[in-house]
Enzyme design. Structure first.
Site, short mmCIF file in Angstrom:
data_model
loop_
_atom_site.label_atom_id
_atom_site.label_comp_id
_atom_site.label_asym_id
_atom_site.label_seq_id
_atom_site.Cartn_x
_atom_site.Cartn_y
_atom_site.Cartn_z
N TRP A 134 -3.75 0.14 12.54
CA TRP A 134 -4.92 -0.05 11.75
C TRP A 134 -6.19 0.21 13.03
O TRP A 134 -6.06 -0.69 14.13
CB TRP A 134 -4.97 -1.35 11.39
CG TRP A 134 -5.92 -1.86 10.65
CD1 TRP A 134 -6.95 -0.90 9.61
CD2 TRP A 134 -6.65 -2.80 10.54
NE1 TRP A 134 -7.82 -1.63 8.99
CE2 TRP A 134 -8.01 -2.90 9.72
CE3 TRP A 134 -6.66 -4.28 11.17
CZ2 TRP A 134 -8.86 -3.99 9.22
CZ3 TRP A 134 -7.60 -5.34 11.09
CH2 TRP A 134 -8.83 -4.87 10.03
N ASP A 216 0.64 -9.03 12.15
CA ASP A 216 -0.59 -9.05 11.34
C ASP A 216 0.07 -8.81 9.72
O ASP A 216 0.91 -8.03 9.54
CB ASP A 216 -1.15 -7.45 11.51
CG ASP A 216 -2.37 -7.21 10.74
OD1 ASP A 216 -2.39 -7.73 9.54
OD2 ASP A 216 -3.17 -6.26 10.99
N LYS A 252 -5.65 -7.94 -0.46
CA LYS A 252 -4.56 -6.87 -1.07
C LYS A 252 -3.73 -7.53 -2.01
O LYS A 252 -3.78 -7.34 -3.35
CB LYS A 252 -3.77 -6.19 -0.18
CG LYS A 252 -4.30 -4.98 0.21
CD LYS A 252 -5.06 -5.15 1.46
CE LYS A 252 -5.52 -3.68 2.13
NZ LYS A 252 -6.50 -3.89 3.31
C1 LMR Z 1 -7.91 0.11 5.26
O1 LMR Z 1 -7.15 0.12 6.15
O2 LMR Z 1 -8.14 1.10 4.69
C2 LMR Z 1 -8.30 -1.31 4.75
O3 LMR Z 1 -7.53 -2.29 5.61
C3 LMR Z 1 -9.77 -1.46 4.89
C4 LMR Z 1 -10.30 -1.71 6.41
O4 LMR Z 1 -10.93 -2.51 6.56
O5 LMR Z 1 -10.05 -0.99 7.19
#
Ligand code: LMR
Length: 411
Positions: A134, A216, A252
């Site tokens: 992420w 996470d 989520k």
């Molecule tokens: C995503 O990965 O699209 C979501 O978790 C929103 C974000 O804050 O990045």
């Protein structure tokens, strides 16, 4: 005119939100948003979980509730329930008083508080994140003062699966006391998780190298529809006796994206370290945002602490997980039926909100520009953006794009 601000340079856009804006600004009627990770119904609408709506309605008419400040570490009934949800009803760490939770500003805030504590109080400097991960992990840890960002291998393009050997080798080479960011389940962006046996080997290396595991946990229950299954990795590490942090988001699994409800669960070996740790966390929170917001945490606390509501909520997460699984199946079937070059089994092998399709930037550009289908440059798609109404259009667009551009060098 001179300005104190004249040396300020424009930073890079945040891809996921810039993409969302581009989607919203696009007047095309067939446009599809497979970008930002937010659940959509089969009508492509955001979903307020009925159990959340019901709880909010009863909160609105409850005259005993007010808008006084919450304590600095948040609503205790919320963080206790969230910690139990992550570690399990019969968690030994909870029974032995070795676990606690603090309310945070969703998953990001939880990661930030963990990073602040690990950096400022425990003096850790090095953190590891998977490639890819992420995109916010790096920013959060660097902004919290970590000076040594490092990566471990995760995605193997050739198999469109986990690079387990690479991951283990990189973790083996990590210096002692490095913080290792692990995705508890439904890895973002790949949707590829280690198997239970692989988690055991990861735990061996984390133990051997004296690393600090930080999970996470953004998708518990949302990934498989089963809260217990999605908590396997965290609970396994706790059983093995690790001290660890679990950063929970309820965006989520409760659909409470903008309420910023999160929890930082901490497990320690010695219960007497909890009071001083909480006092340091209190000072960190006080210096950053003083105390957290009430609404989302109160909704979640009410649901998790009321058995009938909790059962209803479990039904909601199952509904969401099942819709995603059905869309994975539907997309794979269509791509294969169309004879799309390449193999597409990874779409159903992966789990959770996202699929790392293996599509490259050139495919992504064509999908965005020619078909108005919005997805991240990495080829990640939000499975929830697919519906029974747009899945044929999307599958066909991927088929045409991959057929036109070719696949040899891309996957
Ligand atoms: C995503 O990965 O699209 C979501 O978790 C929103 C974000 O804050 O990045």
């Amino acid at each position: 005119m001179t300005s104190r601000f004249s040396n300020v340079t424009t930073g890079p856009p945040i891809e996921v939100f810039a993409l969302n804006k581009a989607f919203l600004d696009d007047p095309n009627a067939q446009k599809v948003n497979l970008g930002v990770g937010a659940y959509r119904t089969d009508e492509c609408k955001p979903w307020v979980l009925p159990v959340v709506r019901k709880t909010e309605q009863s909160m609105a008419s409850n005259e005993s509730l007010n808008h006084e400040y919450l304590p600095v570490l948040g609503l205790d009934t919320f963080s206790t329930a969230a910690t139990r949800m992550l570690l399990g009803q019969d968690s030994k760490a909870i029974a032995e008083g070795r676990a606690f939770g603090i309310q945070t500003l969703s998953g990001t805030g939880s990661l930030r508080m963990a990073a602040e504590f690990l950096g400022r109080i425990l003096k850790y400097k090095t953190f590891y994140y998977s490639v890819p991960t992420w995109e916010n992990h790096n920013l959060i840890f660097v902004n919290a003062g970590f000076t040594e960002p490092r990566t471990y291998r995760y995605w193997k393009p050739e198999t469109r699966g986990l690079d387990f050997e690479g991951m283990i080798e990189d973790l083996r080479n990590a210096p002692e006391n490095s913080v290792i960011i692990l995705h508890a389940c439904a890895h973002n962006p790949t949707g590829v998780d280690p198997t239970p046996d692989q988690w055991k080997l990861i735990a061996d290396v984390v133990e051997e190298k004296k690393l600090f595991p930080l999970f996470d946990c953004a998708y518990q229950g949302f990934a498989s529809g089963d809260l217990e299954k999605d908590a396997f990795a965290v609970r396994y590490f706790v059983e093995r006796g690790f001290e660890l942090a679990g950063c929970q988001s309820f965006a989520k699994n409760f659909g409470l994206y903008n309420e910023r409800a999160g929890n930082l669960t901490v497990v320690v070996n010695d219960a007497s370290t909890i009071a001083p740790s909480k006092s340091q966390l209190t000072l960190l929170v006080r210096g950053m945002y003083s105390n957290p917001p009430n609404h989302g945490a109160r909704v979640i606390s009410t649901v998790l602490n009321t058995p009938e509501l909790c059962d209803e909520w479990k039904g909601c997460i199952k509904t969401m997980a099942e819709r995603i699984i059905a869309m994975r199946k539907g997309l794979r079937e269509r791509l294969e039926k169309l004879g799309t070059p390449g193999t597409w089994n990874h779409i159903t092998d992966q789990i959770g909100m996202f699929s790392y399709t293996g599509l490259q930037q050139k495919h992504v550009d064509m999908l965005v520009n020619d078909y108005h289908i919005y997805l991240l440059k990495s080829g990640r798609i939000n499975m929830c953006g697919l519906t029974s109404h747009n899945i044929d259009y999307v599958a066909n667009a991927i088929f045409e794009t991959v057929s036109k551009i070719g696949l040899e060098s891309s996957l």
